[in-house]
Write a protein that holds these residues in place. Structure first.
Motif, PDB file in Angstrom:
ATOM      1  N   ARG A 238       0.843  -1.186   0.000  1.00 21.62           N
ATOM      2  CA  ARG A 238       0.000   0.000   0.000  1.00 21.62           C
ATOM      3  C   ARG A 238       0.881   1.240   0.000  1.00 21.62           C
ATOM      4  O   ARG A 238       2.055   1.183   0.376  1.00 21.62           O
ATOM      5  N   THR A 239       0.300   2.375  -0.362  1.00 22.51           N
ATOM      6  CA  THR A 239       1.048   3.623  -0.337  1.00 22.51           C
ATOM      7  C   THR A 239       0.280   4.666   0.452  1.00 22.51           C
ATOM      8  O   THR A 239      -0.922   4.838   0.252  1.00 22.51           O
ATOM      9  N   LYS A 240       0.970   5.310   1.374  1.00 18.93           N
ATOM     10  CA  LYS A 240       0.404   6.513   1.991  1.00 18.93           C
ATOM     11  C   LYS A 240       0.827   7.692   1.133  1.00 18.93           C
ATOM     12  O   LYS A 240       1.990   7.817   0.763  1.00 18.93           O
ATOM     13  N   THR A 241      -0.100   8.558   0.865  1.00 26.52           N
ATOM     14  CA  THR A 241       0.147   9.617  -0.100  1.00 26.52           C
ATOM     15  C   THR A 241       1.033  10.720   0.468  1.00 26.52           C
ATOM     16  O   THR A 241       1.223  10.817   1.680  1.00 26.52           O
ATOM     17  N   SER A 242       1.571  11.537  -0.409  1.00 24.61           N
ATOM     18  CA  SER A 242       2.389  12.671   0.028  1.00 24.61           C
ATOM     19  C   SER A 242       1.487  13.800   0.531  1.00 24.61           C
ATOM     20  O   SER A 242       0.279  13.790   0.307  1.00 24.61           O
ATOM     21  N   VAL A 243       2.092  14.733   1.222  1.00 23.52           N
ATOM     22  CA  VAL A 243       1.342  15.819   1.862  1.00 23.52           C
ATOM     23  C   VAL A 243       1.968  17.153   1.476  1.00 23.52           C
ATOM     24  O   VAL A 243       3.187  17.311   1.532  1.00 23.52           O
ATOM     25  N   LYS A 244       1.135  18.072   1.068  1.00 25.40           N
ATOM     26  CA  LYS A 244       1.579  19.448   0.800  1.00 25.40           C
ATOM     27  C   LYS A 244       1.387  20.265   2.062  1.00 25.40           C
ATOM     28  O   LYS A 244       0.368  20.139   2.739  1.00 25.40           O
ATOM     29  N   LEU A 245       2.323  21.138   2.359  1.00 25.43           N
ATOM     30  CA  LEU A 245       2.120  22.027   3.504  1.00 25.43           C
ATOM     31  C   LEU A 245       2.954  23.277   3.326  1.00 25.43           C
ATOM     32  O   LEU A 245       3.842  23.352   2.479  1.00 25.43           O
ATOM     33  N   ARG A 246       2.653  24.241   4.154  1.00 26.46           N
ATOM     34  CA  ARG A 246       3.411  25.479   4.191  1.00 26.46           C
ATOM     35  C   ARG A 246       4.184  25.489   5.509  1.00 26.46           C
ATOM     36  O   ARG A 246       3.599  25.458   6.578  1.00 26.46           O
ATOM     37  N   SER A 247       5.520  25.496   5.429  1.00 26.04           N
ATOM     38  CA  SER A 247       6.317  25.444   6.659  1.00 26.04           C
ATOM     39  C   SER A 247       6.227  26.776   7.395  1.00 26.04           C
ATOM     40  O   SER A 247       6.033  27.827   6.787  1.00 26.04           O
ATOM     41  N   VAL A 248       6.335  26.701   8.706  1.00 29.13           N
ATOM     42  CA  VAL A 248       6.120  27.868   9.560  1.00 29.13           C
ATOM     43  C   VAL A 248       7.443  28.320  10.172  1.00 29.13           C
ATOM     44  O   VAL A 248       8.131  27.552  10.831  1.00 29.13           O
ATOM     45  N   LYS A 249       7.789  29.572   9.923  1.00 27.26           N
ATOM     46  CA  LYS A 249       9.046  30.164  10.404  1.00 27.26           C
ATOM     47  C   LYS A 249       8.949  30.585  11.865  1.00 27.26           C
ATOM     48  O   LYS A 249       7.868  30.953  12.335  1.00 27.26           O
ATOM     49  N   PRO A 250      10.110  30.653  12.531  1.00 28.38           N
ATOM     50  CA  PRO A 250      10.115  31.306  13.841  1.00 28.38           C
ATOM     51  C   PRO A 250       9.504  32.706  13.701  1.00 28.38           C
ATOM     52  O   PRO A 250       9.807  33.418  12.731  1.00 28.38           O
ATOM     53  N   GLY A 251       8.650  33.061  14.624  1.00 32.00           N
ATOM     54  CA  GLY A 251       8.049  34.400  14.589  1.00 32.00           C
ATOM     55  C   GLY A 251       6.721  34.468  13.881  1.00 32.00           C
ATOM     56  O   GLY A 251       5.960  35.415  14.087  1.00 32.00           O
ATOM     57  N   ASP A 252       6.408  33.483  13.035  1.00 35.53           N
ATOM     58  CA  ASP A 252       5.096  33.493  12.366  1.00 35.53           C
ATOM     59  C   ASP A 252       3.981  33.334  13.399  1.00 35.53           C
ATOM     60  O   ASP A 252       4.145  32.642  14.394  1.00 35.53           O
ATOM     61  N   ASN A 253       2.864  33.961  13.109  1.00 37.20           N
ATOM     62  CA  ASN A 253       1.724  33.946  14.018  1.00 37.20           C
ATOM     63  C   ASN A 253       0.624  33.076  13.428  1.00 37.20           C
ATOM     64  O   ASN A 253       0.263  33.232  12.268  1.00 37.20           O
ATOM     65  N   LYS A 254       0.092  32.156  14.206  1.00 41.51           N
ATOM     66  CA  LYS A 254      -0.967  31.276  13.696  1.00 41.51           C
ATOM     67  C   LYS A 254      -2.356  31.703  14.138  1.00 41.51           C
ATOM     68  O   LYS A 254      -3.347  31.144  13.679  1.00 41.51           O
ATOM     69  N   LEU A 255      -2.415  32.637  15.069  1.00 41.09           N
ATOM     70  CA  LEU A 255      -3.708  32.993  15.654  1.00 41.09           C
ATOM     71  C   LEU A 255      -4.466  33.931  14.708  1.00 41.09           C
ATOM     72  O   LEU A 255      -3.939  34.967  14.294  1.00 41.09           O
ATOM     73  N   VAL A 256      -5.669  33.556  14.382  1.00 39.05           N
ATOM     74  CA  VAL A 256      -6.481  34.309  13.432  1.00 39.05           C
ATOM     75  C   VAL A 256      -7.757  34.725  14.161  1.00 39.05           C
ATOM     76  O   VAL A 256      -8.275  33.979  14.982  1.00 39.05           O
TER      77      VAL A 256
END
Lengths: 513, 513
Positions: free
Chosen positions: B32-50
């Protein structure tokens, strides 16, 4: 070509490939891909328990050219790497790459496998001074070794840059279906955090245990859905080599002075504050910094958010004293840390990727306020070397050095100004491990230098009575004390490639003449 | 074409695609194959709170045709699906597929979105009888709904069959960097297990919380390295709809008789034994079976290995009584289960994949000895329907039904022989959810039928005084009691595709005339 820390590196390295030059600590973020994973699904009724390592090698189809991986939480007490490599060697299999998170003196048998061509590649993120590091330096390994960081390795695995054919996971406790933990058993080592990416991405995953417990193991750190086979061996490690004795604060007056100065820098720059986060290594001077920070925190009645990294009993005491709300642990250094991780839910484990991988959605290092680092050498651009000694021989790899430096808001290098009659501050370090742009302050017994890029810190420190000096002055003092050492001469042969955490090449190690 | 349970299914279904017909419960293992994943890497200092869900929709670039996902641990108290879909609807975005692990009555606003073409696809593994299920049955949804199992959904996500653009994870507790748990906060629901694959594989991952805590959240179930954004809302759910009241053993004498018979079958076939494992649902009759099993276990002084599944206080009591060494919990049904998961390390959480995914390296269901299942209908080949009611309208999806039936060594269906004046045992069920080859025993108040494929069980039961009868006899008794119902008439329109856990199509639901 020259990379952005001015190191001359080849564009192409035989048996390594095209070189992506280091181009700045923050140059390589953005869209990323985690690679796909091949696996064999397991039916109801299938049996994962295998009698011997040799039988496992049959099952996984071990063959020339494969990459096998290991984790180093058993440190200098680890038997698993040697047991597996001995079984591989007996079969006449050749051209194996050993992808180990750490290599210690106990892994000396690798040297013979290197000489005989059984092992032709090594990738590693921590390597103790000793026989394997020396063999690499002498150019005995067919391919250049790849030296990574603790965050860089899971990045490499998750991106597909480092493909693992078979991951062998030393498991202090496992059940017959592959659930594992590191907190129980005679070879208990605490967390298995560095092995998490291996379990998630390797083609085949093998748990090697000496403590097979009834299903299900409890607690579970790495779970059965990632594990193909379980093999029981007599012993996976020597407890005396796994855990250190009690790690204690240095008694050396120079170390204590450095620690006091470092803590004063932290205090004066405003980092002793509610919610602060902190990481330090397990060395005597680093622990002395922790002791000073602890004193400041108590004085100011401050509760920190977390301490992180490899965890010692000292950090456990700070957690239990209420000085931090939580610990993030990637490796337990002593028995107190292991017991705490087992019993205290506030003592949380973190995978190597969660710890330091720059290409996931945010590693723990990104949230570090203060990081205390060591150095073998540091240059006047604040670039740090922890890879090679004064003779050019490999004595280490980044570990978490360049991960934590990049993530933390205040990265402080603490070191004696001279070591072994050699200056630590130099015009140029022998090998760059960590770029100067990520190092903020250097603290020595003879003065403190602040990275000119951190004008904010300079402003905060200028009215204190701390001995702030330009880094060039520290270099001059060191050279006056020791004389300027003769430069080491190197051949052209690249024996190791030093990868920055993002997979670019920050330096290479050449064979000393 | 006919699949291997004899159901007539199209080779191609518009808006679904090519059909892979069900071909046996064990037909689809192997590489079987688990698929690849796209993502946006998060830098030090980036804010995730919206600040708002609307702002999150900007950040993730919501647009026509996307798939958004939700988990159902908040059950009929969940506000998050409605909040997000309302924000999406306001923008005039259309053609959204809702990939929810569960849909409840509270999600009725979906019906309007279905009518207006905002929502054109639904995939779901648990659906309560109610407005959304009825709307699907009426053919209002543009594309056929895809009904999965609890293990089949993570399989679909991990394989890439179900691609999620944005996962919205209702988080009873989260910190601003995305670490989450479900055991703290006013909307505590216990584990977040069904959302784990969503976090691992979605392009964008959003934590939606009403309990934003200082970094780091502790404990952490889904960690920051998987999370892009965190948004705080007033309330993620109504506690009264999240947890059930105390779930109790039935008092109905028929249910009690069935439970007693079922437990006697378990005992007589040798499954009350040291190390036994057990799962049952949260219904009154199922809990009555647990009560009988508990009595046998105490009598025989037996300690089981684990109980699994959605966990009730009743299972917690059995753990605390020492009748099981551990629990594997994929969903907490009541306050006692939530508290136990929070406080007792033996009460372990398991992701949906670890629970039931047939295509990982071995799900927990593979190690189940005894599984107690319900049924809406069961046919003389032991095929079970839990998807459609007697009028052909959708009233459920597999949940863990076909996962646990496939994995367990003894899968027992417990049911009244007739329900609402209709026979439960029939020549043919309206819809096949779980193939008869994975059902071992049917227990009714009028007799017990054993699957002829299990000669071992027949042999063990033949000398007992249990009322063992052929399943055809149960069908005849039922029909004598109720009369043979008129067959339901269906149009040709396929309104839902019933996927077996391996992604093949075990049946389709057509629109009743």
């Amino acid at each position: 070509m020259k990379n952005s820390v001015g190191r001359e590196i080849p564009e192409y390295i035989e048996s390594y490939g095209q070189v992506k030059p280091f181009d700045g600590a923050l140059a390589n973020y953005g869209e990323r891909t985690k690679t796909s994973v091949k696996l064999r699904s397991v039916k109801p009724g299938d049996n994962k328990l295998v009698e011997t390592i040799d039988e496992v090698l049959d099952k996984v189809g071990i063959r020339d050219g494969m990459t096998v991986s290991f984790h180093h939480h058993l440190r200098n007490g680890d038997f698993v790497l040697n047991l597996v490599m001995e079984a591989i060697a007996k079969r006449g299999v050749k051209d194996i790459t050993v992808a180990a998170t750490g290599i210690f003196k106990i892994h000396e048998p690798l040297v013979d496998y290197i000489k005989s061509g059984i092992v032709t590649g090594i990738s590693v993120n921590y390597i103790a001074p000793g026989p394997v590091a020396t063999a690499i330096s002498k150019g005995l390994l067919k391919k250049p070794a790849v030296l990574m960081s603790h965050g860089g390795r899971p990045r490499a695995i998750e991106s597909g840059d480092l493909h693992i054919d078979v991951a062998f996971i030393a498991a202090p406790t496992a059940d017959s279906y592959g659930n594992m933990n590191g907190v129980q058993g005679k070879a208990a080592c605490g967390t298995l955090a560095y092995a998490v990416s291996d379990a998630q991405y390797a083609d085949h995953v093998v748990a090697v245990t000496d403590n097979l417990v009834p299903y299900p193991a409890c607690p579970i750190e790495i779970s059965q859905d990632y594990v193909d086979y379980v093999v029981k061996v007599e012993s996976i490690g020597d407890p005396n080599g796994i855990v250190s004795g009690t790690l204690t604060v240095t008694k050396d007056p120079v170390g204590l002075r450095i620690a006091k100065l470092a803590a004063q820098v932290i205090e004066a720059t405003g980092y002793i504050k509610e919610g602060m986060s902190f990481q330090t290594g397990a060395g005597g001077t680093s622990l002395a910094v922790a002791a000073e920070v602890r004193r400041f925190m108590k004085e100011k009645n401050v509760v920190g958010s977390f301490a992180a990294g490899g965890i010692t009993g000292y950090m456990v005491d700070m957690l239990n004293d209420g000085l931090f709300r939580s610990l993030f642990d990637v490796q337990c250094f002593d028995l107190k840390a292991i017991a705490s991780m087992r019993d205290n839910p506030k003592h949380q484990k973190m995978s190597g990727s969660l710890y330091g991988n720059p290409h996931n959605r945010g590693a723990v290092v990104n949230n570090l306020d203060v990081m205390i680092l060591g150095a073998t050498e540091i240059d006047t651009d604040f670039n740090v070397n922890v890879v090679t000694g004064s003779d050019g021989i490999i004595i280490g790899a980044s570990g978490g050095h360049n991960d934590t430096a990049a993530g933390s808001k205040l990265a402080i290098v603490v070191t004696n100004l001279t070591k072994g009659r050699l200056p630590v501050v130099k015009d140029q370090v022998t090998t760059v491990t960590t770029p100067g742009e990520t190092i903020d302050v250097l603290v020595t017994e003879r003065g403190i230098a602040v990275n000119p890029a951190r004008q904010d810190l300079i402003d905060k420190l200028k009215d204190t009575d701390l001995p702030i000096v330009p880094i060039e002055e520290l270099k001059n003092i060191a050279e006056r004390l020791t004389g300027k050492p003769e430069p080491i001469e190197f051949s052209d042969q690249v024996v190791a490639v030093v990868q920055y955490r993002d997979g670019t090449v920050i330096d290479v190690v050449r064979k000393p003449l």
